[in-house]
Structures are given as C-alpha cells and as structure tokens.
Write an enzyme that holds these catalytic residues in place. Structure first.
Site, PDB file in Angstrom:
ATOM      1  N   GLU A 199     -12.921 -10.526 -11.422  1.00  0.00           N
ATOM      2  CA  GLU A 199     -11.566 -10.838 -10.966  1.00  0.00           C
ATOM      3  C   GLU A 199     -11.473 -12.193 -10.281  1.00  0.00           C
ATOM      4  OE1 GLU A 199     -10.198  -7.803  -8.257  1.00  0.00           O
ATOM      5  OE2 GLU A 199     -12.123  -7.646  -7.258  1.00  0.00           O
TER       6      GLU A 199
ATOM      7  N   HIS B 185       0.809  -1.219   0.000  1.00  0.00           N
ATOM      8  CA  HIS B 185       0.000   0.000   0.000  1.00  0.00           C
ATOM      9  C   HIS B 185       0.833   1.256   0.000  1.00  0.00           C
ATOM     10  CE1 HIS B 185      -2.687  -3.190   1.578  1.00  0.00           C
ATOM     11  NE2 HIS B 185      -3.116  -2.883   0.371  1.00  0.00           N
TER      12      HIS B 185
ATOM     13  N   CYS C 123      -9.288  -2.626 -15.443  1.00  0.00           N
ATOM     14  CA  CYS C 123      -8.633  -1.661 -14.549  1.00  0.00           C
ATOM     15  C   CYS C 123      -7.422  -2.233 -13.819  1.00  0.00           C
ATOM     16  CB  CYS C 123      -9.637  -1.080 -13.564  1.00  0.00           C
ATOM     17  SG  CYS C 123     -10.412  -2.316 -12.511  1.00  0.00           S
TER      18      CYS C 123
ATOM     19  N   ARG D  12       0.007 -12.638  -6.304  1.00  0.00           N
ATOM     20  CA  ARG D  12       0.434 -11.416  -6.991  1.00  0.00           C
ATOM     21  C   ARG D  12       1.518 -10.636  -6.239  1.00  0.00           C
ATOM     22  NH1 ARG D  12      -4.910  -7.545  -6.538  1.00  0.00           N
ATOM     23  NH2 ARG D  12      -3.479  -5.788  -6.611  1.00  0.00           N
TER      24      ARG D  12
HETATM   25  C1  PEP Z   1      -7.319  -5.913  -9.801  1.00  0.00           C
HETATM   26  O1  PEP Z   1      -7.433  -6.855  -9.043  1.00  0.00           O
HETATM   27  O2  PEP Z   1      -6.875  -6.005 -10.968  1.00  0.00           O
HETATM   28  C2  PEP Z   1      -7.708  -4.557  -9.358  1.00  0.00           C
HETATM   29  C3  PEP Z   1      -7.781  -3.570 -10.223  1.00  0.00           C
HETATM   30  O3  PEP Z   1      -7.954  -4.334  -8.056  1.00  0.00           O
HETATM   31  P1  PEP Z   1      -6.867  -4.336  -6.898  1.00  0.00           P
HETATM   32  O4  PEP Z   1      -5.510  -4.202  -7.534  1.00  0.00           O
HETATM   33  O5  PEP Z   1      -7.195  -3.162  -6.021  1.00  0.00           O
HETATM   34  O6  PEP Z   1      -7.082  -5.640  -6.231  1.00  0.00           O
HETATM   35 MG    MG Z   2      -8.594  -6.820  -7.225  1.00  0.00          MG
END
Ligand code: PEP
Ligand code: MG
Length: 758
Positions: free
Chosen positions: A610, A368, A681, A644
């Site tokens: 997602e 973050h 996104c 991730r």
């Molecule tokens: C994603 O998971 O691709 C996303 C845009 O949301 P976040 O990165 O906030 O999990």
């Molecule tokens: Mg996400």
C-alpha cells in the site's frame, strides 16, 4: 402607556395562565393574540403559520378582519411577513408602508396601519411562522417589546411543532411537521426505516416563563460557572493537555464559554421574563438560524461550537453534574440514531438488535464510525447538514445508505416506495444467499477466493451467511479504537481466539495494529504531526515501540495454538521493515516454544502492498513474504497524492485508470512469478466492475465487505475471465489509448449482459 397594562413581564405572566387553560389549541392562539394586542396597546396582533407549500397562512388575528383567518395567505417572500420569515430576523418599522417589501391584502383591511413589528416563530433555527403586531400611529416598538414578542413566539413554536395546530377542514399542513428530505453522503449500504433517536437527547424546555427573574439569573450564573469549570477540567486532563486537535476544539470552547457577548445575550433573555433554560434555548435558536444562513465554513464551525456549548449549558441547568455524557435512552423497536458526530464506541453502546440506521452531520466514508456501521450492517448517511435540527425524537425517518438520502416524516407514497425497495433488496439478498454453496468459479472455469474484511466479532457470522472463504483482512485496530484503554494481551488473545473459532477452520489474516495517522487511540499520547497520513504510524510505530507489536504477536501466537496463523504487516515501505517484523515474530515464537506453549500448526507472514515504494521492490518482497495483500485505498492515496478522507478529491482519480491498473498488475505478476499468493483488500474489490478488471489483470483472491460478496460473486459467475483479459490487457499497454478504462469496461459488461451494479 405601557404602565397601564404592566408591560412585557405582565404579558408573560398572563401567557402562562392562558397556556394552562383547558381549551383547544386554536382557542388558545386566539386568546394569545388578544392578550398581546392589549398588552402592547397595538391595534393588531396576528399569527401567520408557514405551511408545507411554502405559503404563510393567517392562523389568528386580533384587529384584522377575522373572516380572513385561514383564508388569507402570503406567498413566501411576499410582503413584510414574508420578509421576516425569509430573514428569520425581527423587522421593526415605524412607517411600514414606506418599506419596499410592503404589500397588503385588501380582505384583511390592514392598509391603515403604519407601524409594524414582526418576529419569526423559530424552533431549532427553523422558521415555523411569523408573529406580528401593528399600530395605526407611527411608533417604534421598544427592544423590551421585541423580546417579549420573541418569547411569545417560542410558546407558539412549541404549539406548532407538537402538531396541535391543525388546519381546519383538510387545509395545507404547517411546515413544523412537514416531511423533509435531505441528501448527505452514503457511509454504509442498506436502507433503514424507523424512528429517530437523538444521540444527545435535546433537552425539552417545558417551563418557558419565569416566576422570579432574580432566581433565574442566579441559576443561569451558577450553571455557567459549572460549565466553565468543567471545560477547565477537561483542558487540564493529562491526555488533552498535550497538543492536538482535541485541545484546539476545547480551547475554542473555553473562549466561547467565557465570551462576554454570549453571557450578556443570555442575561438579557432572562431579563425579558424567561426561565434560564428558555433563555439558553432562545439564544441557541438564534445561533442556529444564523448558522443555516452562514456560508463561510470557518464561521459555521464556530457557530457549531456555540450550539454545542448551549447544549452543555442546557444539560447543566436540567441535570446538573451530568455534563456531556449521552444517555443511551430506551430504544424504540427500529431505532435510527441521529447525531452531530459520533465515535465508533458510542455506536456500539446501542442495542444492536434494535438499531436500523445512523445519520450524522459529520463523518466521512473512511471514518471509524462508518466502518463500525458497516460491520453492524446498518444503513448510515453522513455529512447531512443540520440533521439534528431537522428531526424530533420519535419522528418517522428513512435512511437510504445507497443514495445518501434521508426522509424525515415521509409521506405515505415515499414510505411505500421504500418498503418496496426493502422488499426488493431482501429478495436480492435471498438470491445471493442461494449462491452461497456454489463454487466461486467463472464461466471459463477460473477459481477465485472471496474473503471478508472484518474487524469486530460481530463481523464473523457473515462468513456463514455469505459463504466467503475466510477473512482476508482482520483490522485489529478496531478493538483498540473502541476500547477506553489499551487492551491487555489477554483481551487481545481472547478476541483472536474467538475470531479463529468463529471462522471454523477457514483462514483468517490478522493485520497487526494499523494506528497512527487518522486512526487515533484516545488513550495513547501521540505527538501531533503535520502530515499524519505520512507520519509515525502502522508498522513504523510497531517497530519503534516493539513492546506493542510483541504483545500483539504473542496474543496471536497463543490464540492460534494448533491452528493456522496468518499475520500481515501494514504500511511496509521497505523490505527491511518486513525483515524486522519477521524477526519480532520469530523471537516471540521461540519464547513461546521455550515456555512449552502449543505452537500454531502453520504460520504465514505477509505484507500489505500500500506504499508505492514497494512497487519497485516487488521481486524481493514477493520472494520473502508468504503472501501479499494490496491495500488499494492507501496505494491509491499515496500513488496519486490524494487524501482518501477528503471528499473534494475522492473521485478525482479513478482506480480504473491505466496508471493504477498497471501498478496493480505488476503486483499480481510478481506474485505469479514467485508463487506467492496475492490478494486485494481495498474498497475497490467490492465493486463488481472494478472486481472484473482485477480478475482480468490476474487477481485470483479478493477481500471485500460482507455486503459485496453477493454482487461480486454474481458478476464472476457469468464472466469469461480470459475474454475480459484479452480486452483489457492491450488497453492497459496502449500508450495512446484512453487514460481511464472505465468506459471500455462498462461497454464490455453491457455487451455481455454482466451484472455489474453494486
Ligand atoms: C487499504 O489501505 O486499502 C486497506 C485495506 O487498509 P485500510 O483501509 O485499513 O487502511
Ligand atoms: Mg491501508
């Protein structure tokens, strides 16, 4: 024999006197070696300083040929002196010549000395030189003498690090102030040139030598007691008392704080004549030297704990009661903050107008603090080993958030090269700004919407700067993450209203709270989970704790009075979850109407795609939702079962591989079939080559970080979408083609001269 000269204590007292004399640094060093030799009844005492070229240069000697000073050098690793420097450990030998590493320099005349004791001159665990005593007779130096020599070495380390000890006549600089270059991983794009601000300012120990050992022991003991008590308090506090990662860390702290070995080493250091804080620094420096050589990750982590503990203890000694609270000092004009680790709120405490960069020993791209650094538009590099040990407050530093490199005390040519880079980037930004008003339209006339990802109010001016079409993803959790307690409805409403006002009529898509998993709210108690990424998070938490979701939806509805409102729900895995979330919104809306509040002028409710299960419910969800937005970060993570946040597997699977592109294409097609807008996104849309692939498979809307708008738009303006689609579609369908389509896309971009560099 020692009695005649008073032993190590007397040495340290005399040393204090020498340090106070108004002489040059070289003269002081000359006096120190005489003093040591006399005190230890040694025939020789010499100081070797490690230079930037890696050689050790004789800087002062009593006993060896004085003409050799500044002329004799040892190569790194050469002889016993080189051994001490390499190992960063004392070497104590009664018969030096029998040691395999022994080598001598004829010009110094040292072949007649049999016994040898050398200690490293250490600072923050880095070797700056070597301090040596030698005797003709075979003798073994006592532990007390080694300690005294190490204490003296600390004094010399300060002289070297301060830059007072310059080589005569343009010789090679000492390593203490040498330029350093290290590589970490890029966290936030950009280049920052400035001066180091230590997030937790190192306590500068000025008074090294004690006047009254008994009094120092007492100070040490009471600081240790305060430190232990403060850790007990932390552990007993409600939030931490529950299970979780914090507690484990603090438990380890408690264990170390009460560790007898550590306490004993500190005591011993005070007994050699050091002040309590100098003793802590000495033990800390040894810990750091060990940490740098330790390759086992677990042991390194434990040594890090000990290092932290020493910092706390130093602060207890110098500013009792202040504990760990980092003081945000007066910032220099171009501040580059260097820290071991840092939370997002701490970064926001700094004066934004003076902040140019951030360097962390920890931190991954999806942490973050990295998200906040990107929002603030400052260059940031993480995972830079021993960053806090490499720098001094005020050092010149360059942070390259593109390559992940950091240059400390850069040479003039490195500085020039970077100044050029900054100018080049500024020119490119200028070009991007010039594109602001141009329609986002491809060569073959395909119109595309480019939105921004945002999460803080500081992100909003970027709409104007980049000419983006609005905010495609507003991560509402950031407000919750940087707060110290749960934001009240009024505070949420105020933020959402400010965001809508700042967007000046352009659409903003608010995502409801996506916490849980790795996004922890410190004030909210959560059960610890075995697999938090797959746990009780996002919409799951929102539906199970409807009060939280209701308050947020209420804040959004009120903030959007008379305006368009777009809300989207994260981590939806089943269509029924979307139904339930919609019901919450409708109930809130009815409540608002009943109370006579002004309603939004229109309302769209959407879903983040997602979680892979939604890929098999696309028709239903596309029919029900007003819009879909693909979260490619999480979709990739869950589809490929690849964490991730884990740098080891971050590049193992490519989003441009056939499997992933097929999934993405299915979402775009479902949207087209049902007339539902589809956006993407995740981070992949921010890279021009990936964005090109997305356009080719049917995406007409993307949401990216502000810095990516220019590069993506530049690519789009020269792209023929239909031609790219004709190339890519058959490759995605071919069963015997290459699994990864990156090379084919790169080749196409090169052939057409498309600018796809990020
Ligand atoms: C994603 O998971 O691709 C996303 C845009 O949301 P976040 O990165 O906030 O999990
Ligand atoms: Mg996400």
């Amino acid at each position: 024999m020692r009695g005649a000269y008073g032993g190590p204590r007397v040495l340290l007292r005399r040393l204090r006197e020498v340090m106070a004399e108004p002489v040059t640094a070289q003269e002081r060093l000359d006096r120190i070696v005489v003093l040591i030799a006399a005190n230890m009844v040694a025939e020789v005492c010499s100081v070797y300083v490690l230079r930037v070229d890696g050689d050790l240069e004789l800087y002062a000697t009593e006993g060896l040929n004085r003409d050799a000073v500044h002329r004799t050098t040892m190569r790194k690793g050469e002889g016993l002196v080189g051994l001490v420097a390499d190992e960063a450990e004392p070497v104590n030998l009664a018969d030096a010549q029998a040691h395999p590493a022994f080598s001598y320099k004829p010009e110094t005349g040292e072949e007649i000395y049999h016994s040898f004791m050398g200690v490293p001159i250490l600072r923050s665990g880095n070797t700056l030189g070597v301090l040596v005593v030698q005797n003709k007779a075979h003798r073994s130096y006592s532990d007390e003498e080694i300690e005294a020599l190490q204490t003296t070495a600390m004094v010399i380390a300060e002289m070297i690090a301060s830059g007072e000890l310059a080589p005569p006549g343009g010789g090679v600089e000492p390593v203490g102030r040498r330029p350093a270059h290290a590589g970490g991983s890029p966290l936030s794009e950009g280049i920052g040139l400035g001066h180091v601000v230590l997030h937790e300012p190192r306590v500068v120990v000025k008074n090294l030598i004690a006047e009254d050992a008994a009094a120092e022991l007492k100070r040490l003991d009471s600081a240790l007691a305060r430190l232990r008590a403060s850790i007990d308090v932390l552990l007993d506090e409600g939030d931490v008392a529950r299970a979780g990662e914090h507690r484990d860390v603090l438990e380890a702290f408690r264990m170390f704080a009460n560790d007898r070995g550590w306490g004993r080493r500190l005591h011993e250091a005070v007994l050699t004549g050091l002040t309590a804080e100098a003793a802590v620094e000495r033990v800390q420096s040894d810990t750091r030297a060990r940490m740098q050589r330790q390759t086992d990750p677990y042991l390194r982590e434990r040594l890090h704990d000990l290092d932290d503990l020493a910092n706390r203890l130093l602060r207890e000694l110098t500013s009792p009661g202040l504990g760990m609270a980092p003081a945000v000092a007066e910032l220099p004009e171009n501040a580059i903050v260097v820290a071991r680790s840092m939370g997002p709120a701490a970064l926001l405490d700094y004066d934004r107008s003076r902040l140019r960069g951030l360097v962390l020993e920890e931190g991954s791209g999806s942490s973050h603090v990295a998200i906040v650094a990107r929002a603030l538009g400052i260059a940031a590099v993480g995972q830079l080993e021993n960053a806090t040990g490499l720098v001094e407050a005020g050092d010149a530093i360059i942070v390259d958030g593109v390559s992940g490199e950091v240059h400390v005390r850069p040479t003039p040519d490195v500085e020039r090269a970077y100044a050029d880079k900054v100018r080049f980037r500024a020119r490119r930004q200028e070009q991007y700004r010039a594109l602001r008003e141009k329609p986002t339209r491809s060569q073959d006339g395909v119109d595309v919407s480019l939105y921004l990802n945002a999460g803080l109010l500081v992100d909003l001016p970027h709409i104007e700067e980049t000419g983006a079409d609005g905010v495609g993803l507003f991560r509402t959790e950031l407000q919750f993450m940087v707060a110290t307690s749960l934001p009240k409805t009024a505070a949420q409403e105020a933020l959402y209203r400010s965001v809508l006002e700042a967007a000046r009529g352009k659409p903003v898509t608010f995502r409801t709270l996506d916490v849980g998993g790795d996004k922890v709210l410190p004030y909210m108690s959560m059960e610890s989970e075995e697999n938090p990424a797959l746990g009780w998070r996002a919409i799951r938490l929102g539906l199970d704790r409807p009060a939280l979701l209701r308050t947020q939806v209420r804040a959004m509805l009120r903030a959007a009075a008379g305006r368009d409102l777009r809300i989207m729900f994260p981590m939806v895995a089943a269509v029924s979850e979307f139904d339930e979330a919609v019901a919450v919104v409708q109930r809130e809306r009815a409540r608002l109407d009943a109370h006579g509040h002004r309603a939004p002028s229109s309302m769209s409710l959407g879903v983040m795609v997602e979680v892979p299960s939604l890929l098999f419910q696309l028709d239903e969800i596309a029919r029900k939702a007003d819009f879909l937005s693909v979260g490619s970060n999480d979709l990739m993570q869950f589809l490929y079962a690849a964490d991730r946040g884990n740098p080891r597997i971050a590049t193992r699977f490519d989003p441009l591989s056939r499997g992933f592109l097929r999934s993405l294409r299915a979402v775009a097609r479902a949207g087209a079939k049902h007339g539902t807008q589809v956006t993407l996104c995740g981070e992949m849309a921010a890279r021009p080559l990936e964005a090109m692939a997305l356009l080719a498979i049917g995406y007409r809307a993307m949401s990216v970080s502000p810095a990516a708008v220019g590069p993506v738009k530049t690519m789009l303006l020269s792209l023929d979408v239909a031609e790219a689609a004709a190339l890519l579609e058959p490759l995605i369908d071919a069963e015997d083609g290459p699994a990864c389509l990156r090379p084919a896309l790169q080749a196409y971009a090169a052939k057409r001269g498309l600018p796809v560099e990020p």
